[in-house]
Design an enzyme around this catalytic site. Sequence first.
Site, PDB file in Angstrom:
ATOM      1  N   CYS A 121       0.815  -1.225   0.000  1.00  0.00           N
ATOM      2  CA  CYS A 121       0.000   0.000   0.000  1.00  0.00           C
ATOM      3  C   CYS A 121       0.845   1.271   0.000  1.00  0.00           C
ATOM      4  O   CYS A 121       0.332   2.354  -0.262  1.00  0.00           O
ATOM      5  CB  CYS A 121      -0.932   0.014   1.206  1.00  0.00           C
ATOM      6  N   ASP A 151       2.275   2.638   2.620  1.00  0.00           N
ATOM      7  CA  ASP A 151       2.224   3.373   3.889  1.00  0.00           C
ATOM      8  C   ASP A 151       3.564   3.246   4.625  1.00  0.00           C
ATOM      9  O   ASP A 151       4.229   2.225   4.543  1.00  0.00           O
ATOM     10  CB  ASP A 151       1.087   2.839   4.774  1.00  0.00           C
ATOM     11  N   CYS A 168      -2.912   4.784   6.322  1.00  0.00           N
ATOM     12  CA  CYS A 168      -4.358   4.656   6.528  1.00  0.00           C
ATOM     13  C   CYS A 168      -4.737   4.896   7.992  1.00  0.00           C
ATOM     14  O   CYS A 168      -3.864   5.014   8.858  1.00  0.00           O
ATOM     15  CB  CYS A 168      -4.793   3.255   6.103  1.00  0.00           C
ATOM     16  N   CYS A 209      -1.889  -3.646   8.828  1.00  0.00           N
ATOM     17  CA  CYS A 209      -1.552  -2.249   9.129  1.00  0.00           C
ATOM     18  C   CYS A 209      -0.842  -2.143  10.487  1.00  0.00           C
ATOM     19  O   CYS A 209       0.021  -1.288  10.678  1.00  0.00           O
ATOM     20  CB  CYS A 209      -2.799  -1.374   9.132  1.00  0.00           C
TER      21      CYS A 209
HETATM   22 FE1  FES Z   1      -1.381   0.501   4.337  1.00  0.00          FE
HETATM   23 FE2  FES Z   1      -3.045   0.228   6.313  1.00  0.00          FE
HETATM   24  S1  FES Z   1      -3.518   0.180   4.194  1.00  0.00           S
HETATM   25  S2  FES Z   1      -0.915   0.196   6.394  1.00  0.00           S
END
Ligand code: FES
Length: 129
Positions: free
Chosen positions: A35, A37, A60, A104
């Site tokens: 993702c 992040d 997120c 996450c």
């Molecule tokens: Fe990337 Fe939550 S969607 S850490």
Amino acid sequence: MPYYSEKLLDHFRNPRNFGEMKDPDGVGRAGNVVCGDVLELYIKVKDNVITNASFMTFGCAAALGTSSILTEMIKGKTIEEALEISNQTVAEQAGGLPPQKIHCSVLAEEGLKAAIDDYKKRQVEKVKK
Ligand code: FES
């Protein structure tokens, strides 16, 4: 069941200990390649105890909320106690996460372990000097 617990939503809306730390004793970075992040975790350590923690998370709601919860969890813990914290522990503290968001909370565990690794490396460097 609501998607996120009230506690997680509160930490997402009002993150505790958000921001870069000046002169940290350890910095850990963790990222999720899927993702994109990213978490950066900063710790201050005195006499083997984490006295302060802060973070910057670009991600997120679950990543941001669990990072904030993590910083509250680790303050006052010894390095050894902090190393026992897993992403499952953080997810439990967050009041549970939906299965598709469990990954996450892995950012929190990996960021913490990386920050402690960095702290230990810095300690070794200090001894060498
Ligand atoms: Fe990337 Fe939550 S969607 S850490």
